[in-house]
Design a protein around this motif. Sequence first.
Motif, PDB file in Angstrom:
ATOM      1  N   MET A  41      22.011 -80.260 138.727  1.00  0.00           N
ATOM      2  CA  MET A  41      21.458 -79.165 137.942  1.00  0.00           C
ATOM      3  C   MET A  41      19.814 -79.831 137.551  1.00  0.00           C
ATOM      4  SD  MET A  41      22.437 -76.039 138.157  1.00  0.00           S
ATOM      5  CE  MET A  41      23.734 -75.892 139.243  1.00  0.00           C
ATOM      6  N   SER A  42      19.606 -79.619 136.304  1.00  0.00           N
ATOM      7  CA  SER A  42      18.474 -80.229 136.069  1.00  0.00           C
ATOM      8  C   SER A  42      18.156 -81.957 136.202  1.00  0.00           C
ATOM      9  CB  SER A  42      18.038 -79.713 134.583  1.00  0.00           C
ATOM     10  OG  SER A  42      17.478 -78.422 134.476  1.00  0.00           O
ATOM     11  N   VAL A  43      19.133 -82.452 136.204  1.00  0.00           N
ATOM     12  CA  VAL A  43      19.055 -83.965 136.299  1.00  0.00           C
ATOM     13  C   VAL A  43      18.433 -84.202 137.620  1.00  0.00           C
ATOM     14  CG1 VAL A  43      20.145 -86.164 136.408  1.00  0.00           C
ATOM     15  CG2 VAL A  43      21.034 -84.347 134.685  1.00  0.00           C
ATOM     16  N   LEU A  79      14.815 -84.022 127.551  1.00  0.00           N
ATOM     17  CA  LEU A  79      15.961 -83.345 126.823  1.00  0.00           C
ATOM     18  C   LEU A  79      15.132 -81.978 126.305  1.00  0.00           C
ATOM     19  CD1 LEU A  79      18.056 -85.936 125.330  1.00  0.00           C
ATOM     20  CD2 LEU A  79      18.093 -84.890 127.553  1.00  0.00           C
ATOM     21  N   TYR A  80      14.103 -81.458 126.896  1.00  0.00           N
ATOM     22  CA  TYR A  80      13.463 -80.415 126.225  1.00  0.00           C
ATOM     23  C   TYR A  80      12.917 -80.099 125.030  1.00  0.00           C
ATOM     24  CZ  TYR A  80      16.473 -79.029 130.282  1.00  0.00           C
ATOM     25  OH  TYR A  80      17.034 -79.207 131.360  1.00  0.00           O
ATOM     26  N   GLU A  81      13.198 -79.373 124.187  1.00  0.00           N
ATOM     27  CA  GLU A  81      12.707 -79.383 122.861  1.00  0.00           C
ATOM     28  C   GLU A  81      13.151 -80.507 121.849  1.00  0.00           C
ATOM     29  OE1 GLU A  81      14.405 -77.200 124.283  1.00  0.00           O
ATOM     30  OE2 GLU A  81      15.367 -75.675 122.841  1.00  0.00           O
ATOM     31  N   THR A  99      14.724 -73.058 147.203  1.00  0.00           N
ATOM     32  CA  THR A  99      14.572 -74.643 147.296  1.00  0.00           C
ATOM     33  C   THR A  99      15.231 -75.080 146.011  1.00  0.00           C
ATOM     34  OG1 THR A  99      12.796 -74.541 148.771  1.00  0.00           O
ATOM     35  CG2 THR A  99      13.296 -76.713 147.782  1.00  0.00           C
ATOM     36  N   TYR A 100      14.614 -74.489 144.799  1.00  0.00           N
ATOM     37  CA  TYR A 100      15.151 -75.045 143.423  1.00  0.00           C
ATOM     38  C   TYR A 100      16.708 -74.846 143.220  1.00  0.00           C
ATOM     39  CZ  TYR A 100      15.586 -74.748 138.463  1.00  0.00           C
ATOM     40  OH  TYR A 100      16.046 -74.877 137.232  1.00  0.00           O
ATOM     41  N   ASN A 101      17.072 -73.617 143.668  1.00  0.00           N
ATOM     42  CA  ASN A 101      18.479 -73.386 143.323  1.00  0.00           C
ATOM     43  C   ASN A 101      19.198 -74.528 144.320  1.00  0.00           C
ATOM     44  OD1 ASN A 101      18.216 -71.429 141.611  1.00  0.00           O
ATOM     45  ND2 ASN A 101      18.138 -69.826 142.884  1.00  0.00           N
ATOM     46  N   ALA A 117      27.013 -69.497 130.333  1.00  0.00           N
ATOM     47  CA  ALA A 117      27.747 -68.252 130.886  1.00  0.00           C
ATOM     48  C   ALA A 117      27.080 -67.803 132.195  1.00  0.00           C
ATOM     49  CB  ALA A 117      27.697 -67.078 129.682  1.00  0.00           C
ATOM     50  N   TYR A 118      26.015 -68.210 132.411  1.00  0.00           N
ATOM     51  CA  TYR A 118      24.975 -67.483 133.641  1.00  0.00           C
ATOM     52  C   TYR A 118      25.315 -68.157 135.079  1.00  0.00           C
ATOM     53  CZ  TYR A 118      21.801 -71.249 133.396  1.00  0.00           C
ATOM     54  OH  TYR A 118      20.948 -72.511 133.637  1.00  0.00           O
ATOM     55  N   ILE A 119      26.295 -69.189 135.250  1.00  0.00           N
ATOM     56  CA  ILE A 119      26.795 -69.738 136.397  1.00  0.00           C
ATOM     57  C   ILE A 119      28.369 -69.951 136.297  1.00  0.00           C
ATOM     58  CG2 ILE A 119      26.805 -71.727 138.083  1.00  0.00           C
ATOM     59  CD1 ILE A 119      23.998 -72.270 137.020  1.00  0.00           C
ATOM     60  N   ASN A 145      15.489 -64.429 134.612  1.00  0.00           N
ATOM     61  CA  ASN A 145      14.539 -65.331 133.895  1.00  0.00           C
ATOM     62  C   ASN A 145      13.568 -66.298 134.992  1.00  0.00           C
ATOM     63  OD1 ASN A 145      14.251 -65.804 130.796  1.00  0.00           O
ATOM     64  ND2 ASN A 145      14.027 -67.776 131.975  1.00  0.00           N
ATOM     65  N   ASN A 146      14.436 -67.019 135.838  1.00  0.00           N
ATOM     66  CA  ASN A 146      13.766 -67.939 136.691  1.00  0.00           C
ATOM     67  C   ASN A 146      12.923 -66.910 137.777  1.00  0.00           C
ATOM     68  OD1 ASN A 146      14.790 -70.181 135.668  1.00  0.00           O
ATOM     69  ND2 ASN A 146      16.326 -70.474 137.440  1.00  0.00           N
ATOM     70  N   TRP A 147      13.056 -65.818 137.914  1.00  0.00           N
ATOM     71  CA  TRP A 147      12.339 -64.908 138.844  1.00  0.00           C
ATOM     72  C   TRP A 147      11.145 -64.653 138.130  1.00  0.00           C
ATOM     73  CZ3 TRP A 147      11.793 -63.956 143.766  1.00  0.00           C
ATOM     74  CH2 TRP A 147      12.919 -63.957 144.496  1.00  0.00           C
ATOM     75  N   GLY A 196      21.324 -81.963 132.366  1.00  0.00           N
ATOM     76  CA  GLY A 196      21.485 -80.894 133.359  1.00  0.00           C
ATOM     77  C   GLY A 196      22.347 -79.685 132.659  1.00  0.00           C
ATOM     78  N   VAL A 197      22.653 -78.537 132.964  1.00  0.00           N
ATOM     79  CA  VAL A 197      23.338 -77.541 132.306  1.00  0.00           C
ATOM     80  C   VAL A 197      24.897 -77.555 132.836  1.00  0.00           C
ATOM     81  CG1 VAL A 197      23.002 -75.746 134.135  1.00  0.00           C
ATOM     82  CG2 VAL A 197      22.988 -75.077 131.836  1.00  0.00           C
ATOM     83  N   SER A 198      25.002 -78.465 133.714  1.00  0.00           N
ATOM     84  CA  SER A 198      26.377 -78.582 134.176  1.00  0.00           C
ATOM     85  C   SER A 198      27.150 -79.702 133.195  1.00  0.00           C
ATOM     86  CB  SER A 198      26.182 -79.531 135.655  1.00  0.00           C
ATOM     87  OG  SER A 198      25.419 -80.505 135.603  1.00  0.00           O
ATOM     88  N   ILE A 206      11.109 -78.781 132.988  1.00  0.00           N
ATOM     89  CA  ILE A 206      11.643 -77.509 132.622  1.00  0.00           C
ATOM     90  C   ILE A 206      11.400 -76.654 134.107  1.00  0.00           C
ATOM     91  CG2 ILE A 206      10.708 -77.559 130.082  1.00  0.00           C
ATOM     92  CD1 ILE A 206       8.437 -76.165 131.113  1.00  0.00           C
ATOM     93  N   ASN A 207      12.020 -75.497 133.893  1.00  0.00           N
ATOM     94  CA  ASN A 207      12.262 -74.686 135.249  1.00  0.00           C
ATOM     95  C   ASN A 207      10.958 -74.261 135.899  1.00  0.00           C
ATOM     96  OD1 ASN A 207      15.022 -74.834 134.403  1.00  0.00           O
ATOM     97  ND2 ASN A 207      15.525 -72.865 134.585  1.00  0.00           N
ATOM     98  N   SER A 208      10.231 -74.090 135.033  1.00  0.00           N
ATOM     99  CA  SER A 208       8.810 -73.606 135.804  1.00  0.00           C
ATOM    100  C   SER A 208       8.235 -74.776 136.577  1.00  0.00           C
ATOM    101  CB  SER A 208       7.835 -73.030 134.492  1.00  0.00           C
ATOM    102  OG  SER A 208       7.460 -73.890 133.721  1.00  0.00           O
TER     103      SER A 208
HETATM  104  N1  GLN Z   1      19.762 -74.318 137.885  1.00  0.00           N
HETATM  105  C1  GLN Z   1      19.828 -74.247 136.455  1.00  0.00           C
HETATM  106  C2  GLN Z   1      18.849 -73.205 136.042  1.00  0.00           C
HETATM  107  O1  GLN Z   1      17.722 -72.779 136.576  1.00  0.00           O
HETATM  108  C3  GLN Z   1      19.228 -75.580 135.914  1.00  0.00           C
HETATM  109  C4  GLN Z   1      18.749 -75.714 134.513  1.00  0.00           C
HETATM  110  C5  GLN Z   1      19.304 -76.799 133.910  1.00  0.00           C
HETATM  111  O2  GLN Z   1      20.047 -77.630 134.293  1.00  0.00           O
HETATM  112  N2  GLN Z   1      18.956 -76.920 132.663  1.00  0.00           N
HETATM  113  O3  GLN Z   1      19.116 -72.559 134.757  1.00  0.00           O
END
Ligand code: GLN
Length: 307
Positions: free
Chosen positions: A71-73, A241-243, A197-199, A34-36, A174-176, A259-261, A122-124
Amino acid sequence: MKTSTSKLSSLQPEQLATWATEAINRSNSGQLPAYIPLLARADRQRFAVQIMAIDGHFLNWGSIAQTFPLMSVVKPFVLLYLLCELGEKAVFDCVGCEPSEMPFNSLTQLETDKGKPRNPMINSGAIALASLIPGENAVERCQNLRTWLNQQANSQLFVDELMLDSVNAMPNQNNWDIALAMVESGYLQNSEIALETYNRVCCLSGTVEDLAKLGMVLVNGGEAIGENCRTVKALMATCGLYEASGRLALRVGLPAKSGVSGALLSVIPGEGAIASYSPPLNKEGNSVGGLFLLEKIAKTLRLSVFD
Ligand code: GLN
């Protein structure tokens, strides 16, 4: 197509089509992020897969012309680029290499680790690494990464500016918070340029063919970058794949990154790559349809590295 020599090339198009259709059905249980806003409006039924074997054989199915943001890929490829450009010490001074048990955007995980990002998947970790990419500003940094990746992979990644606008439309608090916590702990200097840069690198976009070609860079390695490819594949296998990474090791047994896409890339060492796109996600943020198909292929062809 060339004569096949790999396990991957034994996969029949009809079999792939049957599984892909089933994957679309399964994906009905997933959610769009929902956040994008642009990702929230993605076509839930859209599906594409590209399989590339090391012998040049390939197979695909679905909306193969569809482009989507990595995205995260992109995270394993930010890692690969920095390992090649700056070396292992600079990278692992900044980020850890242990799997995480919390979600990809967890501030709690970072706090538990006293402000050192647990791993680059992960994001951090990716935000911290984005700050190491050479370049004056976010645009230049992303361009440097893009040029390098397209050269290595012979891909055609581009920045999807509309997607980037959409990412920026709803500031990700959250990312901030993650970035600011890393500034406080000393693992990050400039939170603004790191996040920008990350975004931007998360909005590097392409087709499933581009994604499979990126995967082939990790498979083919070669003298110059082979050692670094090994590191990246190991971290994809343990953290990609995170957790859910441990569970995936049992069920699939291959390095992978989601990735979240709805993008999902898996590499089969010595064999090839499988790239898919299917937007609905499970609770861990991994593509439901992509994971279903990957598991089917890996189990049937006995692709697990533990086999
Ligand atoms: N840009 C996305 C985020 O920071 C990437 C996260 C993802 O693909 N899991 O939330």
